[in-house]
Design a protein around this motif. Structure first.
Motif, PDB file in Angstrom:
ATOM      1  N   MET A   1       1.627  43.251  35.147  1.00  0.00           N
ATOM      2  CA  MET A   1       2.245  41.607  34.775  1.00  0.00           C
ATOM      3  C   MET A   1       2.285  40.802  35.896  1.00  0.00           C
ATOM      4  O   MET A   1       2.368  39.599  35.833  1.00  0.00           O
ATOM      5  N   MET A   2       2.030  41.430  37.421  1.00  0.00           N
ATOM      6  CA  MET A   2       2.239  40.662  38.398  1.00  0.00           C
ATOM      7  C   MET A   2       1.209  39.566  38.487  1.00  0.00           C
ATOM      8  O   MET A   2       1.583  38.240  38.864  1.00  0.00           O
ATOM      9  N   PRO A   3      -0.073  39.555  38.070  1.00  0.00           N
ATOM     10  CA  PRO A   3      -1.079  38.250  38.083  1.00  0.00           C
ATOM     11  C   PRO A   3      -0.422  37.276  37.383  1.00  0.00           C
ATOM     12  O   PRO A   3      -0.440  36.018  37.594  1.00  0.00           O
ATOM     13  N   ASP A   4      -0.147  37.519  36.039  1.00  0.00           N
ATOM     14  CA  ASP A   4       0.594  36.394  35.112  1.00  0.00           C
ATOM     15  C   ASP A   4       1.939  35.866  35.904  1.00  0.00           C
ATOM     16  O   ASP A   4       1.912  34.815  35.452  1.00  0.00           O
ATOM     17  N   CYS A   5       2.570  36.861  36.723  1.00  0.00           N
ATOM     18  CA  CYS A   5       3.916  36.154  37.195  1.00  0.00           C
ATOM     19  C   CYS A   5       3.304  35.208  38.451  1.00  0.00           C
ATOM     20  O   CYS A   5       4.030  34.078  38.347  1.00  0.00           O
ATOM     21  N   PHE A   6       2.469  35.583  39.131  1.00  0.00           N
ATOM     22  CA  PHE A   6       2.072  34.781  40.247  1.00  0.00           C
ATOM     23  C   PHE A   6       1.607  33.383  39.676  1.00  0.00           C
ATOM     24  O   PHE A   6       1.953  32.174  40.006  1.00  0.00           O
ATOM     25  N   ARG A   7       0.764  33.400  38.477  1.00  0.00           N
ATOM     26  CA  ARG A   7       0.162  32.037  37.960  1.00  0.00           C
ATOM     27  C   ARG A   7       1.479  31.279  37.478  1.00  0.00           C
ATOM     28  O   ARG A   7       1.526  30.103  37.636  1.00  0.00           O
TER      29      ARG A   7
END
Length: 392
Positions: free
Chosen positions: A71-77
């Protein structure tokens, strides 16, 4: 705050109960999808009664559990998108050191989540971060994506953008009753509202709120001591403002883990906390538990003497926060088993803030009857036995 500036109406496309970071992001995503949304908060904003207040949180790519790491790449975005929408900085990149015994399963999970993440031995760590010690048999990993989220600022930003997209935020309204149905009715201390969909993100108050709906969720509120430790030599770059975030995993003396952030909140004070606390009634969270000193503060003092010798071993400031833990410390993101238009987000177990943009998106998707953009299979409430009580 909200009630003075927004006209009152009775019917909405969606209602969200709880204006912490998770509920605020759920409402934000609904408003972005052009749903007329009411966000309810029982306390006057801003407040420090729940889990979303305070100045800083860690964000990172390093995650022992693959489900969160994905999930983290989507969170950063999504955090970057909110920064652009709000016109303010919400994140400072500092990097993060994850340390612990060699071969520890949590550390190995972090290494996998980082892919080409850098492994630091004691000599490299001492050269790059002389304020942080590593002991025999321990290793460290470097996450250069990690950093500090400015929590209070982020909560204000997501609420402001929600309102800019037509959302209605009402604080100082405690929910008294929820009546299920194709169109739900929510009664508060100030009004009666109706909507075809409801999201409940009430933190430590969630269990009491859903009990009349026939649910017994295994949620344990914990009172957490948030501790700040003074630098022995103010302005030292090794442990002060310019230092990295860190987390210590798998230490025998700290089974729940320890985390730290650089001195960005109070000048010369580094934030170091134990990732656990004492059971608490959220209505009584400001009442300190009996007995002193607190075992977690004693544990942290010992850790600091051993791993962060540049800090004074007694905390200069101690604040409090609430965690709401599930037995496995994984979230609950699910529809009510009997009333599918009621969605519940709960049990964020002290590691939910960084993931809130995606959590809010998933809760929004569940409430709209859509296929979630990330699998919610690990977050079903029915993984816990005895959740569904007798029919209403």
């Amino acid at each position: 705050m909200a009630a003075l500036s927004q006209p009152r109406q009775a019917t909405y496309d969606a209602i969200v109960i709880g204006a912490g970071i998770q509920g605020s992001f759920a409402a934000y995503h609904l408003a972005q999808r052009h749903r007329d949304t009411l966000l309810l908060e029982q306390f006057i904003l801003p407040h420090s009664r729940g889990s979303s207040h305070g100045q800083t949180r860690i964000t990172r790519s390093a995650y022992p559990q693959e489900v969160y790491a994905r999930m983290m790449p989507d969170c950063f975005r999504l955090w970057e998108r909110l920064e652009a929408e709000a016109g303010t900085s919400l994140y400072r990149r500092t990097g993060l050191v994850a340390l612990g015994p060699a071969g520890n399963l949590e550390l190995e999970g972090c290494r996998r989540s980082l892919g080409a993440g850098e492994v630091l031995d004691a000599m490299v760590l001492a050269r790059r971060f002389p304020g942080l010690r590593l002991h025999a048999g321990e290793v460290a990993m470097w996450d250069d994506t990690a950093g500090v989220l400015f929590a209070d600022r982020a909560l204000r930003a997501v609420q402001e953008v929600f309102r800019r997209h037509g959302g209605t935020l009402r604080d100082g309204e405690k929910v008294l009753r929820i009546e299920p149905g194709a169109v739900l009715t929510v009664t508060t201390t100030a009004g009666v509202y109706r909507a075809p969909r409801l999201i409940i993100t009430a933190g430590a108050w969630t269990g009491a709120l859903v009990a009349p709906l026939g649910l017994r969720l295994p949620l344990q509120p914990l009172r957490i001591n948030v501790c700040y430790w003074r630098e022995k030599e103010p302005g030292s770059p090794s442990v002060g403002r310019a230092g990295p975030c860190f987390m210590a995993l798998g230490l025998s003396q700290a089974p729940h883990g320890i985390f730290g952030l650089p001195a960005l909140e109070y000048p010369g004070l580094v934030k170091v906390c134990y990732h656990h606390g004492s059971p608490a009634d959220p209505e009584e969270r400001d009442r300190a538990p009996l007995g002193a000193p607190h075992p977690d503060v004693t544990l942290l003092s010992s850790f600091i003497s051993s791993y962060l010798p540049g800090l004074e071993p007694r905390p200069a400031v101690v604040e409090t926060c609430l965690y709401t833990n599930t037995p496995d410390e994984d979230f609950i993101l699910d529809r009510h088993p009997k009333f599918s238009n009621i969605v519940i987000g709960a049990g964020f177990s002290g590691h939910g803030f960084k993931l809130a943009p995606v959590v809010g998106k998933l809760l929004c998707e569940l409430s709209l009857g859509e296929e979630p953009s990330h699998s919610t299979a690990p977050f079903t409430m029915t993984r816990f036995p005895g959740v569904l009580q007798a029919a209403l």
